[in-house]
Design a protein around this motif. Sequence first.
Motif, PDB file in Angstrom:
ATOM      1  N   LYS A 280      45.464  45.403  34.710  1.00 39.21           N
ATOM      2  CA  LYS A 280      46.146  44.342  33.954  1.00 39.21           C
ATOM      3  C   LYS A 280      46.555  43.206  34.873  1.00 39.21           C
ATOM      4  O   LYS A 280      46.501  42.037  34.498  1.00 39.21           O
ATOM      5  CB  LYS A 280      47.366  44.912  33.221  1.00 39.21           C
ATOM      6  CG  LYS A 280      47.996  43.918  32.253  1.00 39.21           C
ATOM      7  CD  LYS A 280      49.053  44.552  31.368  1.00 39.21           C
ATOM      8  CE  LYS A 280      49.622  43.523  30.391  1.00 39.21           C
ATOM      9  NZ  LYS A 280      50.624  44.108  29.492  1.00 39.21           N
ATOM     10  N   ARG A 281      46.944  43.541  36.115  1.00 41.55           N
ATOM     11  CA  ARG A 281      47.314  42.492  37.064  1.00 41.55           C
ATOM     12  C   ARG A 281      46.107  41.617  37.399  1.00 41.55           C
ATOM     13  O   ARG A 281      46.230  40.402  37.560  1.00 41.55           O
ATOM     14  CB  ARG A 281      47.903  43.108  38.345  1.00 41.55           C
ATOM     15  CG  ARG A 281      49.248  43.780  38.144  1.00 41.55           C
ATOM     16  CD  ARG A 281      50.069  43.817  39.414  1.00 41.55           C
ATOM     17  NE  ARG A 281      49.475  44.550  40.500  1.00 41.55           N
ATOM     18  CZ  ARG A 281      49.626  45.858  40.708  1.00 41.55           C
ATOM     19  NH1 ARG A 281      50.365  46.568  39.878  1.00 41.55           N
ATOM     20  NH2 ARG A 281      49.048  46.452  41.727  1.00 41.55           N
ATOM     21  N   VAL A 282      44.927  42.237  37.503  1.00 44.87           N
ATOM     22  CA  VAL A 282      43.693  41.479  37.760  1.00 44.87           C
ATOM     23  C   VAL A 282      43.385  40.566  36.572  1.00 44.87           C
ATOM     24  O   VAL A 282      43.018  39.399  36.737  1.00 44.87           O
ATOM     25  CB  VAL A 282      42.508  42.438  38.024  1.00 44.87           C
ATOM     26  CG1 VAL A 282      41.200  41.654  38.126  1.00 44.87           C
ATOM     27  CG2 VAL A 282      42.748  43.234  39.290  1.00 44.87           C
ATOM     28  N   ILE A 283      43.570  41.099  35.353  1.00 43.52           N
ATOM     29  CA  ILE A 283      43.326  40.305  34.136  1.00 43.52           C
ATOM     30  C   ILE A 283      44.251  39.092  34.097  1.00 43.52           C
ATOM     31  O   ILE A 283      43.843  37.992  33.724  1.00 43.52           O
ATOM     32  CB  ILE A 283      43.510  41.179  32.878  1.00 43.52           C
ATOM     33  CG1 ILE A 283      42.411  42.239  32.805  1.00 43.52           C
ATOM     34  CG2 ILE A 283      43.517  40.324  31.602  1.00 43.52           C
ATOM     35  CD1 ILE A 283      42.617  43.285  31.745  1.00 43.52           C
ATOM     36  N   ILE A 284      45.509  39.294  34.509  1.00 46.05           N
ATOM     37  CA  ILE A 284      46.478  38.190  34.528  1.00 46.05           C
ATOM     38  C   ILE A 284      45.980  37.075  35.452  1.00 46.05           C
ATOM     39  O   ILE A 284      46.047  35.891  35.104  1.00 46.05           O
ATOM     40  CB  ILE A 284      47.865  38.694  34.989  1.00 46.05           C
ATOM     41  CG1 ILE A 284      48.469  39.607  33.928  1.00 46.05           C
ATOM     42  CG2 ILE A 284      48.820  37.521  35.256  1.00 46.05           C
ATOM     43  CD1 ILE A 284      49.679  40.391  34.396  1.00 46.05           C
ATOM     44  N   LYS A 285      45.458  37.465  36.634  1.00 42.67           N
ATOM     45  CA  LYS A 285      44.958  36.471  37.591  1.00 42.67           C
ATOM     46  C   LYS A 285      43.768  35.704  37.009  1.00 42.67           C
ATOM     47  O   LYS A 285      43.671  34.480  37.132  1.00 42.67           O
ATOM     48  CB  LYS A 285      44.520  37.165  38.891  1.00 42.67           C
ATOM     49  CG  LYS A 285      45.637  37.788  39.696  1.00 42.67           C
ATOM     50  CD  LYS A 285      46.309  36.768  40.581  1.00 42.67           C
ATOM     51  CE  LYS A 285      47.322  37.431  41.496  1.00 42.67           C
ATOM     52  NZ  LYS A 285      48.084  36.422  42.275  1.00 42.67           N
TER      53      LYS A 285
END
Length: 803
Positions: A280-285
């Motif tokens: 999810k953190r990668v998706i946010i980026k």
Amino acid sequence: MDINKNTSIFQAFTKICSYRSLKEVFIFKKNNVYSSITYEKLYEHTLAFASFLRDKKIDKNTSVILILENSPIWPEILFALSAIGATLVPINPEVDQEEMLNCILHSESKYLITSTKLYQRLQKTISHIQLNTIILDDVSIQNIFLTHIKTDFFPADTSSDDTAVIIYTSGTTATPKGVILTHKNLLSNCNSLVKLGIIISPNDCIAAILPFYHSYPLMVTILLPILTGAKISFPESMNSQHLIDCIKKTGVTIFIGVPRIFEILHERIKVQLNNIFFIKRVIIKITFLLSKPLQKYFKINTQKLILSELHKTFGKQLRLMISGGAKLKPKIIKSFYEWGFTLLEGYGLTEASPVISNNFPNNYIIGSVGKALPDIKIKINTPDKNLIGEIIVKGDNITPGYFKETDLSKKTIKNGWLFTQDLGYIDKKGFLYVTGRVNEMIVLGSGKNINPQDIESRYKRSPFISNICVFNSMPDKNNKSISGLEALIYPDYKFFKSKKIIQIKERILWEIETISRVLPSFKRIQKYKVTKTPLPKTALGKIKRHKVLEMYQSIGKQQINEYPISFEDKELLSIPICKKAYEFIKKKTKKQINLDDNLEIGLEMDSLEQIGLLLDFEQICGVTIDEQELLTLFTVRDILLRFKEAAGKNTSVDDSISELQKNILIPNLNLNKTIDINQSSVTLKLNYAVIFILKTLSKIFCFLKVIGLENIPEKGPFIICPNHTSFLDGPLLAGALNKKTTLQTYFLGLSSYFDIKVISWLKKHLRFISLDPGTNLNQTLETCRYVLNQNKVLCIFPEGMRS
């Protein structure tokens, strides 16, 4: 709706109250329930206050000191003073007595308005001054509202050029100055913000977070919202939970703060986001990169959907965050945009009423302080427009001068231009960048100019440094530094505690030297001191450099003043064991101590002395504190609280010193598991291979030559103490010694290097002894003693870290 700058604040206020009479203006919590008052009620309260103040013989051109907490009463008094033509002089309740006294006497005010709570603190300061004091509490306020409402109240005949407020700047480099702001100054600045049409509207609600006595919140959280018909929401307190509750439940749309507030929010949000899945953190980026054009051209904020839980915390209505008062780190602004928030940075000065420039929702550059507001001109006072120079500003918002400071006024304001003392430049798009202060620039003996804020920002990248102030050492009469840069450092004690590191000075030294390596020599800190108390700052977070210099010079001097002891401290010291420990520390350190003194910085005890202190406590107070527990005891208070806890238990304690002596005399059988004294054939073969590789690499790549090897015995016991200048020192030493001596040598090193998973299994075979002075010092000393007793060689790098 434009605001007429050629009128008075009260007239502008009267006009908006007639338009918005039945609309809410204040939302606040009373008896645990949110209540509100309307513009009509606010107008009635203002007239009542104005009538009350006039009855107290306060009239036009009278200066009135206001020392009051944020509350709906504050703006009511502001508009009431405007109605009778008096001058408001707001003062920060938190300033020291000397500064407050200077402000009161300099303003020539004869009246003071304050609250019951604050008056108790002010009595000592104002005891010998003739001040007509009005003390407000809930009952007196209600009496004013009930008994002074008059329908025949006539406001004073006030000109737009009359003084509305005198605001004493908090003074980062000198004594505070009284900045005169007229009705035209304030209304002009308010109108410039209204003209933008995108910062505020009558549908907005602003949270009153910042203290009103400063020009920035006075403008953006009182005058701007009220004179445009918006709402102001008052949190119950500055407690983070109360603040979030207020923002969410009262429908706050604009959150205005200073850098420190956004830094705290940034840290808390980061912690929250670190707990979500990595994917999810990668998706946010990724979505952040896509969201920028979507938000700019289609007003679609994808991050609000992805981080919906985070945005719910602040309420769905929040649309803008605005930072002012000091420089905000660009990385923090970037993070907020990445999380789907619009965070705008602006620039201003009290002398400019105060807002000069601002970034806008669809027209911003992170790192800049935006473009000039309508009706305000900004220039860079330099022959070459592409160079950095002093920022100068012109407009109806500029102060006519400083109260009772004619020479300073003429020096600061020339032909209508305000010389801000700030350095900066304007890019091709018209965005302003602030780079430093003219009067804070450091001129070295070599003639090089240094902006201390640039140096400070580099060193503050270390998580171990909470704050730092850089200045020139031994300045000569031309303010040139003779020997280089010096600094006062306030460590991040919470971070040290979280990482369980008690060697604060050693770590700070390591951080300073590491950062200095990548800086040009003239930008490196040559000398520094560490302080146990936070660096003095203004209300908006700017360092008071002149106060820091005083602190720096006082460090190391004998302090004879007794520290004040609070009721809670007295209660803690009333416990016999705590009092005994406290008196013992005073006797041992020969200092007047504060319960919140850090053991290393405040009491100047290194890690060995701290352990010695704990061993003494075991004899004197009968309480055992092991080395693991030492990591949680950073202050005197921590130790006393530990003793308080022990006092409630039936504790049986061994004599730790005798126990230590016993351990030194009797070998610990468990050491055989970690120390390989009698090496196996497999271990020897491994070591032969490692020694061969080290000798070969040392000669080929380091051109190693060894002289005087015959002076080193082949067998122990003895200790080798080489200098420590690089990570190669250990391998080079192993390559330099003869093979037989190397096989008998045990290397002492920090556990942070030896205990990592990649090489921890090799520790026993390659004769590594882990050292952590904060957790296993006694065990390490016992291990070293054991090695030497077996006629082996011990290698210790005495500096600990690389010098």
